[in-house]
Design an enzyme around this catalytic site. Structure first.
Site, PDB file in Angstrom:
ATOM      1  N   LYS A 110      30.221   2.147  -2.208  1.00  0.00           N
ATOM      2  CA  LYS A 110      31.041   0.876  -2.203  1.00  0.00           C
ATOM      3  C   LYS A 110      31.531   0.626  -3.717  1.00  0.00           C
ATOM      4  O   LYS A 110      30.752   0.804  -4.636  1.00  0.00           O
ATOM      5  CB  LYS A 110      30.351  -0.532  -1.761  1.00  0.00           C
ATOM      6  CG  LYS A 110      31.222  -1.474  -1.008  1.00  0.00           C
ATOM      7  CD  LYS A 110      30.353  -2.465  -0.523  1.00  0.00           C
ATOM      8  CE  LYS A 110      31.035  -3.751  -0.309  1.00  0.00           C
ATOM      9  NZ  LYS A 110      30.098  -4.708   0.308  1.00  0.00           N
ATOM     10  N   GLY A 123      39.691  -1.197  -5.858  1.00  0.00           N
ATOM     11  CA  GLY A 123      39.060  -0.453  -5.346  1.00  0.00           C
ATOM     12  C   GLY A 123      37.469  -0.263  -6.106  1.00  0.00           C
ATOM     13  O   GLY A 123      36.752   0.638  -5.499  1.00  0.00           O
ATOM     14  N   ARG A 174      25.543   2.087   0.289  1.00  0.00           N
ATOM     15  CA  ARG A 174      25.216   1.445   1.450  1.00  0.00           C
ATOM     16  C   ARG A 174      24.818   2.432   2.537  1.00  0.00           C
ATOM     17  O   ARG A 174      25.209   3.548   2.812  1.00  0.00           O
ATOM     18  CB  ARG A 174      26.216   0.572   1.808  1.00  0.00           C
ATOM     19  CG  ARG A 174      26.082  -0.223   3.194  1.00  0.00           C
ATOM     20  CD  ARG A 174      26.563  -1.565   3.179  1.00  0.00           C
ATOM     21  NE  ARG A 174      28.249  -1.387   3.436  1.00  0.00           N
ATOM     22  CZ  ARG A 174      29.004  -2.279   3.644  1.00  0.00           C
ATOM     23  NH1 ARG A 174      28.802  -3.446   3.373  1.00  0.00           N
ATOM     24  NH2 ARG A 174      30.327  -1.960   4.018  1.00  0.00           N
ATOM     25  N   ARG A 181      33.064  -2.290  13.359  1.00  0.00           N
ATOM     26  CA  ARG A 181      32.988  -3.781  13.439  1.00  0.00           C
ATOM     27  C   ARG A 181      33.759  -4.088  14.446  1.00  0.00           C
ATOM     28  O   ARG A 181      34.415  -3.419  15.125  1.00  0.00           O
ATOM     29  CB  ARG A 181      33.859  -4.192  11.940  1.00  0.00           C
ATOM     30  CG  ARG A 181      33.322  -3.558  10.751  1.00  0.00           C
ATOM     31  CD  ARG A 181      34.528  -3.353   9.590  1.00  0.00           C
ATOM     32  NE  ARG A 181      33.898  -2.360   8.587  1.00  0.00           N
ATOM     33  CZ  ARG A 181      33.361  -2.745   7.632  1.00  0.00           C
ATOM     34  NH1 ARG A 181      33.330  -4.201   7.208  1.00  0.00           N
ATOM     35  NH2 ARG A 181      32.947  -2.049   6.507  1.00  0.00           N
ATOM     36  N   ASP A 253      35.876  -8.627  10.550  1.00  0.00           N
ATOM     37  CA  ASP A 253      35.538  -7.357  10.034  1.00  0.00           C
ATOM     38  C   ASP A 253      34.248  -7.463   9.384  1.00  0.00           C
ATOM     39  O   ASP A 253      33.908  -6.246   8.852  1.00  0.00           O
ATOM     40  CB  ASP A 253      36.603  -7.196   8.939  1.00  0.00           C
ATOM     41  CG  ASP A 253      36.730  -8.382   7.798  1.00  0.00           C
ATOM     42  OD1 ASP A 253      37.047  -9.429   8.116  1.00  0.00           O
ATOM     43  OD2 ASP A 253      36.862  -8.099   6.683  1.00  0.00           O
TER      44      ASP A 253
HETATM   45  P1  AMP Z   1      35.143  -7.991   2.079  1.00  0.00           P
HETATM   46  O1  AMP Z   1      35.121  -8.775   0.979  1.00  0.00           O
HETATM   47  O2  AMP Z   1      34.375  -6.645   2.094  1.00  0.00           O
HETATM   48  O3  AMP Z   1      35.074  -8.609   3.353  1.00  0.00           O
HETATM   49  O4  AMP Z   1      36.642  -7.404   2.048  1.00  0.00           O
HETATM   50  C1  AMP Z   1      37.804  -7.716   2.817  1.00  0.00           C
HETATM   51  C2  AMP Z   1      38.879  -6.675   2.503  1.00  0.00           C
HETATM   52  O5  AMP Z   1      39.176  -6.524   1.313  1.00  0.00           O
HETATM   53  C3  AMP Z   1      38.373  -5.351   2.808  1.00  0.00           C
HETATM   54  O6  AMP Z   1      39.514  -4.660   3.491  1.00  0.00           O
HETATM   55  C4  AMP Z   1      38.200  -4.834   1.494  1.00  0.00           C
HETATM   56  O7  AMP Z   1      38.231  -3.334   1.663  1.00  0.00           O
HETATM   57  C5  AMP Z   1      39.369  -5.292   0.749  1.00  0.00           C
HETATM   58  N1  AMP Z   1      38.747  -5.363  -0.682  1.00  0.00           N
HETATM   59  C6  AMP Z   1      37.847  -6.045  -1.338  1.00  0.00           C
HETATM   60  N2  AMP Z   1      37.748  -5.945  -2.378  1.00  0.00           N
HETATM   61  C7  AMP Z   1      38.511  -4.971  -3.008  1.00  0.00           C
HETATM   62  C8  AMP Z   1      38.938  -4.202  -4.208  1.00  0.00           C
HETATM   63  N3  AMP Z   1      38.273  -4.420  -5.224  1.00  0.00           N
HETATM   64  N4  AMP Z   1      39.858  -3.179  -3.837  1.00  0.00           N
HETATM   65  C9  AMP Z   1      40.555  -2.910  -2.772  1.00  0.00           C
HETATM   66  N5  AMP Z   1      40.254  -3.732  -1.715  1.00  0.00           N
HETATM   67  C10 AMP Z   1      39.318  -4.551  -1.702  1.00  0.00           C
HETATM   68 MG    MG Z   2      34.102  -6.841   4.516  1.00  0.00          MG
END
Ligand code: AMP
Ligand code: MG
Length: 486
Positions: A110, A123, A174, A181, A253
């Protein structure tokens, strides 16, 4: 490079399930922490993992033999609104390993760079959220809660930009029973790709609920899958609540089909008890408050059920009735799980009236009593201490004394102590301690992070040297908001 015994199955699914992607290279990987016992259970040599070769892999600079890095596709309802395409925007599945218990585990990086699903994001992951997920997920595991695990945290030598300025970049490794999901099902259902939903459901049954196939052939296996997921979510949420845990982003998700806790963003353990307690800075409507978690879980499960409707029956009405009937069982099942956990927590026998639990919790809410510390002192009373310390937590003594007499009369002095001890952790990852560990790490000192992580590995044990980690925050230490930080 030693062999990591990858045995990948997700990468064999149809191509529209994922996007292949290699991790980004980073300038200067450095290890922060390796989870040696978890590595050993994955048949990975912990010494190698901690070596510069291992760290290079954990930072994404080398790809181990047998890994097939990919970003998984998924959709999701975030705070009630549907996004048809989210996906791994900053994570990559390296592959799967069968652990020493025979369980298939995902290995995921991650913060390893952009993917097809990154949208505007970089990313990457900042150091703070990586340490947070490490502390919280390992604490949850030690507390006995199904959860994804932390194999490693490394820094990358990069500086990344976040709202509050430039921050050191990090990568988190992780380990999960899987990363399937509710949102994975929604991704295909939204495209009316019935074949993909079926394939995903078959994959899920084989991987997580193989007992589905042992049932009577007249029952639809996909309906049994739904029922199994309903049960595992009900058990999970009851467990969260009994520990005062607030997930904070219960989006579809972030709801794992395996029943594990996933995605430690703005989650938190409550200090002072209140059912409407919320910490997340992005949860303005208090949608994911402590006490709302069961109804949100049911909402998420309803979204899951919707994706499976075409697999239940060609007749939509019949399919909907089947789903409704399965979903209607959630509330009773959750209620039983919740009561079982709280009875144990209060050291009460099965025939004790539920009102003692309800009144006890109202009392905590009314007087803003620290949740974990209350049960710590109640346990001490069961062990023979005087009720004075517990009583001193309450400003209004009358209601406490009335409740306490009821509790004493309803609990069995010979049996309550083991129950209280087993159900009540002495140590939880308190927000202010997590925050202090993160701030120290940003200043270059990882000692508080290691100390907290080590202490949280045995949360039910007396640890004399860690007494300061038990106590609630002083007024100036209180953390009122937690952040995703992504
Ligand atoms: P989460 O906070 O893990 O629930 O993320 C929600 C969505 O945002 C998911 O599709 C993640 O892959 C995307 N996401 C979160 N942080 C980033 C980041 N720094 N760069 C690209 N995508 C992100
Ligand atoms: Mg998430």
């Amino acid at each position: 490079m030693p062999d990591i015994p990858f045995d990948n199955t997700y990468a064999r699914l149809p191509e529209r399930f994922f996007a292949k992607q290699d991790p980004a290279r980073v300038p200067m990987p450095e290890g922060i922490r390796i989870n040696a016992s978890l590595a050993a259970s994955l048949r990975i040599d912990p010494d190698w993992l901690a070596s510069s070769e291992g760290i290079a892999m954990l930072a994404g600079n080398t790809i181990p033999i047998g890994a097939e890095p990919l970003a998984q596709a998924y959709a999701g309802h975030q705070f009630g609104g549907f996004s048809p395409q989210l996906g791994d925007g900053r994570a990559l599945l390296l592959g799967e390993i069968i652990d020493t218990d025979g369980v298939r585990r995902d290995l995921q990086l991650k913060g390893s760079g952009r993917t097809l699903f990154s949208r505007g994001g970089d990313g990457k992951a900042a150091l703070g959220p990586v340490l947070r997920e490490y502390i919280l997920s390992e604490a949850m595991h030690a507390l006995g809660v199904p959860t994804t695990r932390a194999l490693a945290a490394v820094t990358t030598g990069e500086t990344i930009l976040r709202q509050d300025g430039p921050l050191p970049g990090a990568v988190f490794t992780r380990v999960a029973a899987s990363h399937l999901r509710v949102g994975t099902f929604q991704y295909f259902a939204a495209q009316q790709d019935r074949e993909a939903v079926r394939e995903l459901a078959d994959y899920t049954i084989a991987r997580h609920y193989p007992e589905v196939h042992n049932q009577n052939h007249a029952t639809c296996p996909y309906l049994t899958l739904l029922k199994s997921v309903i049960q595992s979510q009900a058990e999970l949420i009851a467990q969260w609540m009994s520990l005062g845990f607030i997930h904070g982003v219960m989006n579809t998700d972030n709801t794992a089909i395996s029943g594990e806790t996933i995605d430690y963003g703005p989650c938190a353990f409550m200090d002072a008890f209140h059912p409407q307690c919320v910490f997340s800075s992005i949860d303005q409507q208090a949608r994911y408050a402590w006490g709302n978690q069961p109804s949100i879980a049911l909402w998420n499960l309803t979204r899951f059920a919707e994706t499976l409707l075409p697999l239940f029956d060609d007749n939509t009405e019949r399919a909907t009735d089947m789903a409704k009937s399965a979903l209607s069982e959630f509330s009773d099942y959750f209620g039983q799980q919740y009561m079982t956990r709280f009875r144990a927590k209060f050291g009460l026998p099965v025939d004790a009236p539920e009102t003692i639990i309800q009144r006890g919790l109202s009392l905590l809410a009314d007087q803003q009593i620290d949740f974990t510390l209350f049960f710590r002192h109640l346990t001490r009373i069961a062990a023979g201490d005087s009720p004075e310390t517990l009583s001193s937590m309450f400003t209004d003594k009358g209601p406490f004394e009335t409740w306490f007499t009821q509790w004493r009369d309803a609990s069995d002095p010979a049996k309550r102590l083991p129950s209280l001890r087993a159900a009540n952790p002495i140590l939880i990852p308190r927000n202010h301690r997590v925050e202090q560990a993160i701030q120290a790490a940003y200043a270059g000192d990882y000692a508080p992070f290691h100390r907290l992580t080590d202490a949280l590995a045995t949360p039910y044990s007396e640890q004399e040297n860690e007494a300061d980690l038990e106590t609630p925050p002083t007024p100036d230490e209180i953390v009122t908001e937690t952040f995703c930080g992504t």
